[in-house]
Design a protein around this motif. Structure first.
Motif, PDB file in Angstrom:
ATOM      1  N   GLU A  75       3.711   6.604   7.931  1.00  0.00           N
ATOM      2  CA  GLU A  75       2.835   7.712   7.187  1.00  0.00           C
ATOM      3  C   GLU A  75       1.880   6.973   6.312  1.00  0.00           C
ATOM      4  OE1 GLU A  75       5.806   9.943   5.313  1.00  0.00           O
ATOM      5  OE2 GLU A  75       6.629  10.799   6.942  1.00  0.00           O
ATOM      6  N   ALA A  76       2.194   5.863   5.744  1.00  0.00           N
ATOM      7  CA  ALA A  76       1.363   5.053   5.117  1.00  0.00           C
ATOM      8  C   ALA A  76       0.040   4.479   5.536  1.00  0.00           C
ATOM      9  CB  ALA A  76       1.971   3.962   4.360  1.00  0.00           C
ATOM     10  N   MET A  77       0.365   4.087   6.955  1.00  0.00           N
ATOM     11  CA  MET A  77      -0.718   3.812   7.888  1.00  0.00           C
ATOM     12  C   MET A  77      -1.771   4.769   7.997  1.00  0.00           C
ATOM     13  SD  MET A  77      -0.271   0.823  10.839  1.00  0.00           S
ATOM     14  CE  MET A  77      -1.943   0.081  11.555  1.00  0.00           C
ATOM     15  N   SER A 130     -10.855   7.099   1.122  1.00  0.00           N
ATOM     16  CA  SER A 130     -12.443   7.044   0.971  1.00  0.00           C
ATOM     17  C   SER A 130     -12.667   5.587   0.743  1.00  0.00           C
ATOM     18  CB  SER A 130     -12.679   7.575  -0.247  1.00  0.00           C
ATOM     19  OG  SER A 130     -12.254   7.246  -1.588  1.00  0.00           O
ATOM     20  N   VAL A 131     -13.676   4.917   0.511  1.00  0.00           N
ATOM     21  CA  VAL A 131     -14.174   3.534   0.062  1.00  0.00           C
ATOM     22  C   VAL A 131     -13.648   3.292  -1.054  1.00  0.00           C
ATOM     23  CG1 VAL A 131     -16.057   1.919  -0.245  1.00  0.00           C
ATOM     24  CG2 VAL A 131     -16.037   3.626   1.888  1.00  0.00           C
ATOM     25  N   ALA A 132     -13.886   4.252  -2.097  1.00  0.00           N
ATOM     26  CA  ALA A 132     -13.463   4.113  -3.383  1.00  0.00           C
ATOM     27  C   ALA A 132     -12.015   3.904  -3.597  1.00  0.00           C
ATOM     28  CB  ALA A 132     -13.952   5.070  -4.362  1.00  0.00           C
ATOM     29  N   GLU A 133     -11.308   4.482  -2.807  1.00  0.00           N
ATOM     30  CA  GLU A 133      -9.738   4.494  -3.039  1.00  0.00           C
ATOM     31  C   GLU A 133      -9.151   3.155  -2.466  1.00  0.00           C
ATOM     32  OE1 GLU A 133      -8.235   8.890  -2.661  1.00  0.00           O
ATOM     33  OE2 GLU A 133      -9.164   8.225  -0.806  1.00  0.00           O
ATOM     34  N   VAL A 134      -9.727   2.832  -1.162  1.00  0.00           N
ATOM     35  CA  VAL A 134      -9.560   1.619  -0.856  1.00  0.00           C
ATOM     36  C   VAL A 134      -9.734   0.363  -1.605  1.00  0.00           C
ATOM     37  CG1 VAL A 134     -10.022  -0.241   1.107  1.00  0.00           C
ATOM     38  CG2 VAL A 134      -9.700   2.391   1.737  1.00  0.00           C
ATOM     39  N   GLU A 135     -11.111   0.380  -2.308  1.00  0.00           N
ATOM     40  CA  GLU A 135     -11.596  -0.641  -3.424  1.00  0.00           C
ATOM     41  C   GLU A 135     -10.471  -0.628  -4.572  1.00  0.00           C
ATOM     42  OE1 GLU A 135     -15.630   0.393  -4.062  1.00  0.00           O
ATOM     43  OE2 GLU A 135     -16.344  -0.621  -2.331  1.00  0.00           O
ATOM     44  N   ARG A 136     -10.023   0.489  -5.025  1.00  0.00           N
ATOM     45  CA  ARG A 136      -9.160   0.507  -6.089  1.00  0.00           C
ATOM     46  C   ARG A 136      -7.692  -0.270  -5.744  1.00  0.00           C
ATOM     47  NH1 ARG A 136      -4.883   3.409  -7.058  1.00  0.00           N
ATOM     48  NH2 ARG A 136      -5.366   4.894  -5.201  1.00  0.00           N
ATOM     49  N   LEU A 137      -7.422  -0.033  -4.688  1.00  0.00           N
ATOM     50  CA  LEU A 137      -6.021  -0.444  -4.065  1.00  0.00           C
ATOM     51  C   LEU A 137      -6.310  -2.065  -3.966  1.00  0.00           C
ATOM     52  CD1 LEU A 137      -4.628   1.967  -1.320  1.00  0.00           C
ATOM     53  CD2 LEU A 137      -3.587   1.222  -3.477  1.00  0.00           C
ATOM     54  N   TRP A 138      -7.478  -2.305  -3.243  1.00  0.00           N
ATOM     55  CA  TRP A 138      -7.807  -3.945  -3.212  1.00  0.00           C
ATOM     56  C   TRP A 138      -7.690  -4.549  -4.397  1.00  0.00           C
ATOM     57  CZ3 TRP A 138      -7.582  -8.232  -0.589  1.00  0.00           C
ATOM     58  CH2 TRP A 138      -8.363  -9.210  -0.891  1.00  0.00           C
ATOM     59  N   ALA A 139      -8.375  -4.025  -5.284  1.00  0.00           N
ATOM     60  CA  ALA A 139      -8.506  -4.605  -6.749  1.00  0.00           C
ATOM     61  C   ALA A 139      -7.194  -4.804  -7.432  1.00  0.00           C
ATOM     62  CB  ALA A 139      -9.408  -3.663  -7.906  1.00  0.00           C
ATOM     63  N   VAL A 188       4.174  -4.563  -6.536  1.00  0.00           N
ATOM     64  CA  VAL A 188       3.780  -3.083  -7.010  1.00  0.00           C
ATOM     65  C   VAL A 188       3.851  -2.766  -8.496  1.00  0.00           C
ATOM     66  CG1 VAL A 188       4.439  -0.755  -6.982  1.00  0.00           C
ATOM     67  CG2 VAL A 188       4.263  -2.072  -4.581  1.00  0.00           C
ATOM     68  N   ASN A 189       5.058  -3.610  -9.158  1.00  0.00           N
ATOM     69  CA  ASN A 189       5.326  -3.448 -10.253  1.00  0.00           C
ATOM     70  C   ASN A 189       4.266  -4.304 -11.184  1.00  0.00           C
ATOM     71  OD1 ASN A 189       7.800  -2.051 -11.335  1.00  0.00           O
ATOM     72  ND2 ASN A 189       8.821  -3.366  -9.766  1.00  0.00           N
ATOM     73  N   ILE A 205       0.756  -1.144  -0.093  1.00  0.00           N
ATOM     74  CA  ILE A 205       0.001   0.084  -0.029  1.00  0.00           C
ATOM     75  C   ILE A 205       0.978   1.161   0.214  1.00  0.00           C
ATOM     76  CG2 ILE A 205      -1.753   1.162   1.333  1.00  0.00           C
ATOM     77  CD1 ILE A 205      -2.758  -1.417   2.349  1.00  0.00           C
ATOM     78  N   ALA A 206       1.967   1.022   0.554  1.00  0.00           N
ATOM     79  CA  ALA A 206       2.662   2.298   0.879  1.00  0.00           C
ATOM     80  C   ALA A 206       3.478   2.819  -0.463  1.00  0.00           C
ATOM     81  CB  ALA A 206       3.874   2.259   2.116  1.00  0.00           C
ATOM     82  N   PHE A 207       3.846   1.737  -1.215  1.00  0.00           N
ATOM     83  CA  PHE A 207       4.425   1.946  -2.407  1.00  0.00           C
ATOM     84  C   PHE A 207       3.502   2.343  -3.533  1.00  0.00           C
ATOM     85  CE2 PHE A 207       8.529   0.498  -0.552  1.00  0.00           C
ATOM     86  CZ  PHE A 207       9.194   1.455  -0.653  1.00  0.00           C
ATOM     87  N   ARG A 208       2.125   2.067  -3.385  1.00  0.00           N
ATOM     88  CA  ARG A 208       1.129   2.431  -4.123  1.00  0.00           C
ATOM     89  C   ARG A 208       0.664   3.976  -4.008  1.00  0.00           C
ATOM     90  NH1 ARG A 208       1.349   1.289  -8.474  1.00  0.00           N
ATOM     91  NH2 ARG A 208      -1.022   1.245  -9.175  1.00  0.00           N
ATOM     92  N   LEU A 209       0.827   4.421  -2.728  1.00  0.00           N
ATOM     93  CA  LEU A 209       0.507   5.527  -2.531  1.00  0.00           C
ATOM     94  C   LEU A 209       1.631   6.380  -2.827  1.00  0.00           C
ATOM     95  CD1 LEU A 209      -1.297   5.117   1.043  1.00  0.00           C
ATOM     96  CD2 LEU A 209      -2.455   5.302  -1.463  1.00  0.00           C
ATOM     97  N   THR A 210       2.839   6.149  -2.686  1.00  0.00           N
ATOM     98  CA  THR A 210       4.134   7.030  -2.978  1.00  0.00           C
ATOM     99  C   THR A 210       4.914   5.985  -3.929  1.00  0.00           C
ATOM    100  OG1 THR A 210       4.084   7.981  -0.822  1.00  0.00           O
ATOM    101  CG2 THR A 210       5.955   7.960  -1.979  1.00  0.00           C
ATOM    102  N   SER A 211       5.211   6.626  -5.178  1.00  0.00           N
ATOM    103  CA  SER A 211       6.011   5.835  -6.186  1.00  0.00           C
ATOM    104  C   SER A 211       7.366   5.481  -5.669  1.00  0.00           C
ATOM    105  CB  SER A 211       5.805   6.559  -7.411  1.00  0.00           C
ATOM    106  OG  SER A 211       6.915   6.082  -8.294  1.00  0.00           O
ATOM    107  N   PRO A 212       7.828   4.264  -6.050  1.00  0.00           N
ATOM    108  CA  PRO A 212       9.209   4.013  -5.441  1.00  0.00           C
ATOM    109  C   PRO A 212      10.294   5.246  -6.097  1.00  0.00           C
ATOM    110  CG  PRO A 212       8.133   2.053  -6.161  1.00  0.00           C
ATOM    111  CD  PRO A 212       7.258   3.179  -6.476  1.00  0.00           C
ATOM    112  N   HIS A 213       9.934   5.631  -7.204  1.00  0.00           N
ATOM    113  CA  HIS A 213      10.702   6.519  -7.977  1.00  0.00           C
ATOM    114  C   HIS A 213      10.832   7.889  -7.157  1.00  0.00           C
ATOM    115  CE1 HIS A 213      11.014   3.878 -11.134  1.00  0.00           C
ATOM    116  NE2 HIS A 213       9.619   3.752 -11.145  1.00  0.00           N
ATOM    117  N   ASP A 214       9.832   8.195  -6.191  1.00  0.00           N
ATOM    118  CA  ASP A 214       9.620   9.348  -5.390  1.00  0.00           C
ATOM    119  C   ASP A 214      10.157   9.132  -4.155  1.00  0.00           C
ATOM    120  OD1 ASP A 214       8.540  10.815  -7.501  1.00  0.00           O
ATOM    121  OD2 ASP A 214       6.686  10.168  -7.153  1.00  0.00           O
ATOM    122  N   TYR A 215      10.388   7.865  -3.549  1.00  0.00           N
ATOM    123  CA  TYR A 215      10.696   7.604  -2.345  1.00  0.00           C
ATOM    124  C   TYR A 215      12.014   8.308  -2.053  1.00  0.00           C
ATOM    125  CZ  TYR A 215      12.131   4.676   1.766  1.00  0.00           C
ATOM    126  OH  TYR A 215      12.835   4.360   2.826  1.00  0.00           O
TER     127      TYR A 215
END
Length: 346
Positions: free
Chosen positions: A222-224, A231-240, A282-283, A201-211
């Motif tokens: 920070e990711a937690m 939002s519910v929609a954002e969590v559902e997108r990450l889950w998919a 993540v890739n 989740i952390a590296f989907r919220l922050t690109s590894p290239h920007d880490y």
């Protein structure tokens, strides 16, 4: 930090009214303290042997999040007021000094004077006041977290960062898709599984290239916190994305998913590697469905390239030591991406 001198009875009152957060799912599957260990803790109280200090953090609602002493306090509650934590009553067993006279007894079976002794036992709680900067709070608990079974970093994050993220990580860790992709080999007792998912989740919220963090633990904290605000929609997108990545990893790497490989390409299966887990998952999440399917069809080519990567000394270092270093993060994510992209382009 302040010191509170309290009693067992007062702490039980706080538990009953929800002002002490014992984190029921934070008990490392409730299997680390067996009946004998629990019984001997109660025996210590009956013998008036002082218990080690408890540590807690005060929340905005003035509830206490217990961080050090959770197992002890849970045991006390299970013996004296099991209903308060929705547990079956604890029966004493294998006592060391009090003898067989008390074996099999519950709190209700004890003489009144011993019941009173337990309830009036004095305990010391070091309390970190609300408003204490989070960085200071984590540093304090990291310093005192040296008991017989110190908390893992993810257990500390779980205790000190309340919110819906706790439940999300638990649900994903218990999902069939995660457990299957990792060959049911990631143990949950120390929340290793939840940390792996938090890394994804952390590296989907922050690109590894920007880490660019110099503190990987702070990055995950920070990711937690961010997870708590999605939002519910954002969590559902990450889950998919997570589900798709898990299925693709299993299809491509099969029983070797997220594991180092023998440099000669042998069949010996290595343990799950957290750094590989985040880099691969993540890739894969960045590919569309057709791209992931294509990689699955050409899994032999992916495997050949991946085994070859095991001979790269820099890559080995990026997945083995100091894996939170920005340079190593970008290196491992970049090389895994190159493998996937090169195979997908053929």
């Amino acid at each position: 930090m302040i010191t509170r001198n309290t009693t067992v009875d007062l702490l039980l009152s706080r538990i009953r009214t929800g002002r002490v957060d014992l984190q029921p799912d934070f008990q490392r599957q409730a299997g680390i303290w067996r009946a004998t260990g629990k019984s001997r803790l109660i025996e210590s109280l009956l013998l008036r042997i002082p218990l080690p200090t408890f540590y807690a953090a005060e929340g905005d609602d003035e509830a206490w999040a217990m961080v050090d002493g959770i197992q002890r306090l849970t045991t006390i509650a299970q013996f004296i007021e099991p209903a308060a934590i929705d547990q079956a009553p604890l029966r004493l067993a294998n006592l060391e000094y009090l003898g067989k006279e008390y074996d099999g007894k519950t709190f209700d079976d004890l003489p009144g004077r011993l019941q009173t002794r337990l309830r009036e036992t004095e305990l010391i709680v070091h309390l970190i006041r609300r408003g204490t900067p989070e960085e200071v709070k984590f540093n304090i608990f990291a310093r005192i977290n040296t008991g017989g079974l110190p908390l893992s970093r993810q257990e500390l994050r779980h205790a000190l960062i309340p919110g819906k993220g706790r439940e999300i990580l638990r649900e994903w860790a218990e999902s069939d898709v995660f457990r299957s992709a990792t060959s049911y080999s990631v143990r949950s007792e120390r929340m290793v599984d939840r940390e792996m998912i938090l890394r994804f989740i952390a590296f989907r919220l922050t690109s590894p290239h920007d880490y660019d963090h110099d503190d990987f633990d702070r990055f995950l904290r920070e990711a937690m916190r961010s997870l708590n605000t999605l939002s519910v929609a954002e969590v559902e997108r990450l889950w998919a994305e997570f589900v798709a990545a898990m299925r693709a990893a299993e299809a491509i790497f099969q029983q070797h998913a997220f594991r180092k490989r023998d440099r000669a390409g042998g069949s010996r299966r290595m343990p799950i590697n957290k750094a590989l887990f985040e880099a691969i998952s993540v890739n894969l999440a960045e590919f569309d469905g057709a791209g992931r399917a294509f990689l699955g069809e050409r899994r032999r080519k992916v495997e050949k390239e991946f085994v070859g990567l095991m001979n790269d000394v820099d890559f080995q270092g990026a997945i083995s030591q100091g894996t939170g270093d920005p340079g190593k993060v970008r290196l491992r994510f970049g090389l895994i991406s190159e493998i996937f992209e090169s195979v997908a382009e053929r």
